[in-house]
Design a protein around this motif. Structure first.
Motif, short mmCIF file in Angstrom:
data_model
loop_
_atom_site.label_atom_id
_atom_site.label_comp_id
_atom_site.label_asym_id
_atom_site.label_seq_id
_atom_site.Cartn_x
_atom_site.Cartn_y
_atom_site.Cartn_z
N THR A 138 0.81 -1.22 0.00
CA THR A 138 0.00 0.00 0.00
C THR A 138 0.84 1.26 0.00
N GLY A 139 2.09 1.15 0.44
CA GLY A 139 2.97 2.31 0.42
C GLY A 139 3.40 2.67 -1.00
N ARG A 140 3.73 1.64 -1.77
CA ARG A 140 4.15 1.84 -3.16
C ARG A 140 2.99 1.78 -4.14
N LEU A 152 -2.84 -1.86 -12.33
CA LEU A 152 -4.25 -1.68 -12.02
C LEU A 152 -4.61 -0.21 -12.05
N THR A 153 -5.84 0.08 -12.41
CA THR A 153 -6.33 1.45 -12.28
C THR A 153 -6.58 1.74 -10.80
N LEU A 154 -6.83 3.00 -10.50
CA LEU A 154 -7.09 3.39 -9.11
C LEU A 154 -8.26 2.62 -8.52
N LYS A 155 -9.36 2.53 -9.25
CA LYS A 155 -10.55 1.84 -8.75
C LYS A 155 -10.28 0.35 -8.56
N GLU A 156 -9.60 -0.27 -9.52
CA GLU A 156 -9.28 -1.70 -9.40
C GLU A 156 -8.41 -1.94 -8.17
N TYR A 157 -7.44 -1.07 -7.96
CA TYR A 157 -6.55 -1.19 -6.81
C TYR A 157 -7.34 -1.07 -5.50
N GLU A 158 -8.20 -0.06 -5.41
CA GLU A 158 -8.97 0.14 -4.17
C GLU A 158 -9.93 -1.01 -3.93
N GLU A 172 -20.25 -7.07 1.32
CA GLU A 172 -21.51 -6.79 0.64
C GLU A 172 -21.32 -5.71 -0.43
N ARG A 173 -22.16 -5.79 -1.44
CA ARG A 173 -22.07 -4.85 -2.57
C ARG A 173 -22.11 -3.40 -2.10
N GLU A 174 -23.02 -3.10 -1.18
CA GLU A 174 -23.15 -1.72 -0.70
C GLU A 174 -21.87 -1.24 -0.02
N ALA A 175 -21.21 -2.14 0.71
CA ALA A 175 -19.97 -1.76 1.39
C ALA A 175 -18.86 -1.51 0.39
N LEU A 176 -18.79 -2.31 -0.66
CA LEU A 176 -17.78 -2.10 -1.71
C LEU A 176 -18.03 -0.79 -2.44
N ILE A 177 -19.29 -0.52 -2.75
CA ILE A 177 -19.62 0.71 -3.45
C ILE A 177 -19.28 1.93 -2.59
N ASP A 178 -19.60 1.86 -1.29
CA ASP A 178 -19.29 2.97 -0.38
C ASP A 178 -17.78 3.20 -0.32
N ALA A 179 -17.01 2.12 -0.28
CA ALA A 179 -15.56 2.23 -0.11
C ALA A 179 -14.86 2.74 -1.36
N VAL A 180 -15.36 2.35 -2.53
CA VAL A 180 -14.64 2.64 -3.77
C VAL A 180 -15.29 3.77 -4.57
N TRP A 181 -16.61 3.88 -4.50
CA TRP A 181 -17.33 4.95 -5.17
C TRP A 181 -18.04 5.76 -4.09
N SER A 182 -19.33 5.82 -4.14
CA SER A 182 -20.11 6.45 -3.07
C SER A 182 -21.54 5.94 -3.19
#
Length: 227
Positions: A138-140, A152-158, A172-182
């Motif tokens: 995560t540092g590099r 990887l793109t930024l979204k793929e990495y996150e 859960e899908r909602e948790a992934l969406i919250d973490a990577v998008w909104s």
């Protein structure tokens, strides 16, 4: 610095002016040639990219950005016509980080810009996360599979990071969406599935570790959990 490639001068000038007035230095370009020339002088922190351009179109520019090592990590927001769903899907698969349809509200665009730049801000302290042969630094901001670094793109990495932080556990899908998008991003559900598909492809044979829990979400499974 934000770059906006848009052949419509009225839209381009309005967006560049508004970005500048809200504290985001920006430059506009009518075509790809001056954009690429400027990128040689100063790399952008974020690129707004219209898809319908004369000469080299937006998807071609995006493909080039995401295959060059010096620009593959630069976030890109696509600007697309309202009926351009196929182009949006292709753009997301090529590595775009977000999209907005024309006609758009200028404040909505600013909000999207802020959200993407926030996600691209200074990261956390360095951490090494491993799920069997998949290793994330995560540092590099790098990911290796069996010692081979993958881009990887930024979204793929996150997305991969969220999954790897809880190996074997359903996210859960909602948790992934919250973490990577909104949560209020209407296109995130479809975008999540598209990014999972692309991420699996980039991970090669290790992509099968990302399992779908239908109707619920996704998880990444270490070898002992996958048996």
């Amino acid at each position: 610095m934000i770059y906006y490639v848009e052949d419509d001068a009225s839209i381009r000038n309005l967006v560049v002016y508004t970005l500048s007035m809200t504290g985001f230095p920006a430059k506009g370009f009518e075509r790809s040639a001056p954009f690429w020339a400027e990128m040689q002088q100063e790399k952008a922190d974020l690129i707004l990219l219209d898809l319908m351009l004369p000469g080299e179109n937006g998807l071609s520019i995006l493909r080039e950005l995401k295959t060059r090592r010096d620009t593959m990590g630069t976030p890109v927001i696509l600007i697309t016509a309202k009926d351009g769903e196929d182009d949006v899907v292709q753009g997301l698969e090529l590595g775009a980080d977000d999209y907005i349809a024309k006609p758009f509200g200028i404040m909505e665009l600013i909000a999207r810009v802020k959200a993407v730049l926030r996600r691209c801000g200074p990261g956390e302290e360095r951490e090494i996360i491993e799920v069997d042969e998949i290793r994330m630094d995560t540092g590099r901001h790098t990911v290796q599979v069996s010692g081979r670094e993958i881009a990887l793109t930024l979204k793929e990495y996150e997305l991969l990071r969220v999954l790897m932080q809880k190996p074997g556990r359903l996210i859960e899908r909602e948790a992934l969406i919250d973490a990577v998008w909104s949560r209020d991003y209407m296109g995130a559900s479809h975008t999540l599935d598209a990014h999972i598909q692309t991420l699996r492809s980039k991970l090669g044979s290790s992509g099968s570790r990302i399992q779908t829990v239908y109707g619920c979400g996704y998880r990444i499974c270490p070898s002992e959990a996958a048996k």
